[in-house]
Scaffold this active site. Structure first.
Site, mmCIF file in Angstrom:
data_model
loop_
_atom_site.group_PDB
_atom_site.id
_atom_site.type_symbol
_atom_site.label_atom_id
_atom_site.label_comp_id
_atom_site.label_asym_id
_atom_site.label_seq_id
_atom_site.Cartn_x
_atom_site.Cartn_y
_atom_site.Cartn_z
ATOM 1 N N ARG A 157 -17.841 3.691 4.567
ATOM 2 C CA ARG A 157 -16.743 3.046 3.838
ATOM 3 C C ARG A 157 -15.595 2.671 4.778
ATOM 4 N NH1 ARG A 157 -16.025 3.406 -1.734
ATOM 5 N NH2 ARG A 157 -13.994 2.678 -2.464
ATOM 6 N N ASP A 187 -11.027 -0.754 -9.907
ATOM 7 C CA ASP A 187 -10.983 0.478 -10.696
ATOM 8 C C ASP A 187 -9.782 0.532 -11.636
ATOM 9 O OD1 ASP A 187 -13.308 1.445 -9.673
ATOM 10 O OD2 ASP A 187 -12.406 2.949 -8.371
ATOM 11 N N GLU A 232 0.850 -1.187 0.000
ATOM 12 C CA GLU A 232 0.000 0.000 0.000
ATOM 13 C C GLU A 232 0.885 1.235 0.000
ATOM 14 O OE1 GLU A 232 -2.352 3.025 0.069
ATOM 15 O OE2 GLU A 232 -3.174 1.023 -0.301
ATOM 16 N N TYR A 240 -28.362 8.107 2.683
ATOM 17 C CA TYR A 240 -28.751 6.834 3.296
ATOM 18 C C TYR A 240 -28.095 6.715 4.658
ATOM 19 C CZ TYR A 240 -24.414 5.780 0.763
ATOM 20 O OH TYR A 240 -23.147 5.830 0.233
#
Length: 406
Positions: A122, A308, A48, A231
């Site tokens: 998230r 992605d 990462e 939401y």
């Protein structure tokens, strides 16, 4: 064969050692791929680029095709107390403030597809993935390392960062996002194209929600130049809000602070409840929406694209992260079921590319429908009003009913 994938050429005796997997990117797709592969016995190292892999962002919607995967990865139990399970999706004409449809989610969708529709923060999803990765003995997560390039040989791939070799494996998964360095350096693709729209996000506490805004359901307010989605997250204690609007300015960041006036301007023609909702927060983060034409291939020898990096998708179907989860599970199964890396990667691309292109196209169409104007806007509203809600949701069976190929 389960658990171990042999990676030698057809003329070489098979190896007995576990599959060695390198992953560039510690986001949702990269961590999910690490877990799925490790659960079949593969040894995984995740690189990462950020010094810490705390996830940015606010809300995330997870249809049954995503929550089913979280169940298979063993994450559902720890996430269930942090998510919300909305009963319905309310569709409004934003400027008129009129509800034009109430579409079933909740128990109806779970019974139909065997898994729930969740809305979550998230960061909570990423934290659950991160905990599972940290606890798995076959996964190593390293921070502060960006994989920029790779060298491939007949029996392995070497990952490079800053000109140095930082890892050797049987395959390298590029899960490094929309602006994938590995995609650019190894696949020679064009840069993503700006869509002409940007989005801003925030989260507010439940007690800040104004009258006229559904608290326990997904709400969407449509208008010609943009739309608003909201939401509940964190078991309903907070509300995630996303505002999408036309925007001439292209911003490269994912979490750029944006002036409140930018967001207020997007909803100046909306009904009063929406304007009050937007006024409830002055902490907004902005990101630009990009598209990428379908790639000729997702595979370059022993390097493969995921999420992605392979297929960025506009957020008008709430499927970007779920597609990455689908990729992760499919790739793990292809690797486990094959005795050849190249066959496995080819099978993965075959299974995933048409699916991804279909979701990308449907997302694009949804965005066009959301932003209709004039007579077409009126026709959309009438169509949604008179259409049986369950029939509308059943038209998405192809999306929510996805399962990996046998």
């Amino acid at each position: 064969m389960q658990g171990t994938l042999q990676t030698t050429s057809p003329t070489t005796p098979p190896k007995s050692s576990p599959l060695r997997v390198l992953i560039a990117g510690g986001g949702i797709g990269g961590l999910a791929a690490a877990l799925a592969i490790a659960r079949t016995g593969g040894e995984v190292r995740v690189f990462e680029r950020r010094a810490q892999s705390d996830e940015d962002g606010a809300g995330i919607q997870l249809g049954p095709n995503g929550t089913r995967i979280l169940q298979s990865l063993g994450l559902a139990d720890q996430l269930s107390s942090q998510v919300a399970t909305p009963d319905a999706l309310f569709v409004h004409d934003g400027p008129m403030g009129v509800r034009v449809a109430e579409l079933p989610l909740g128990g109806w969708l779970a019974e139909r597809h065997g898994a729930p529709y969740w809305v979550a923060h998230r960061a909570d999803l990423h934290a659950a993935l991160r905990r599972a990765v940290d606890e798995h003995p076959l996964i190593e997560l390293r921070h502060g390392i960006e994989i920029e390039d790779a060298e491939t040989y007949s029996d392995e791939v070497l990952a490079r960062s800053g000109g140095q070799i930082v890892g050797a494996g049987d395959i390298l998964i590029a899960a490094d996002g929309l602006r994938s360095t590995l995609r650019q350096n190894l696949f020679g693709t064009r840069l993503p194209r700006y869509s002409g729209k940007s989005a801003a996000r925030t989260v507010i506490r439940r007690e800040q929600i104004p009258d006229g805004i559904p608290q326990d359901s997904v709400g969407i307010w449509l208008a010609p130049k943009g739309h608003v989605v909201h939401y509940p997250v964190r078991a309903g204690r907070e509300l995630a809000i996303v505002v999408i609007r036309n925007d001439l300015a292209v911003d490269e960041g994912w979490a750029t602070a944006v002036a409140h006036d930018w967001v207020k301007d997007a909803v100046q023609d909306f009904a009063a409840p929406v304007r009050s909702l937007i006024a409830a927060s002055d902490n907004w983060r902005k990101w630009a929406l990009f598209e990428l034409p379908p790639l000729k291939t997702w595979v370059n020898d022993r390097v493969v694209l995921l999420g992605d990096a392979a297929h960025p998708v506009l957020p008008f179907l709430a499927q970007g992260a779920v597609l990455a989860l689908e990729d992760a599970l499919t790739l793990a199964r292809c690797l486990s079921d094959s005795d050849s890396v190249r066959k496995a990667l080819g099978s993965y691309q075959t299974q995933r590319s048409r699916r991804a292109e279909g979701v990308q196209a449907a997302s694009r169409r949804n965005g066009q429908i959301y932003h209709l104007d004039g007579p077409l806007r009126q026709a959309r509203n009438v169509t949604l009003t008179i259409s049986p809600p369950k029939r509308v949701m059943a038209s998405y069976d192809w999306l929510y009913g996805w399962r990996p190929s046998a």
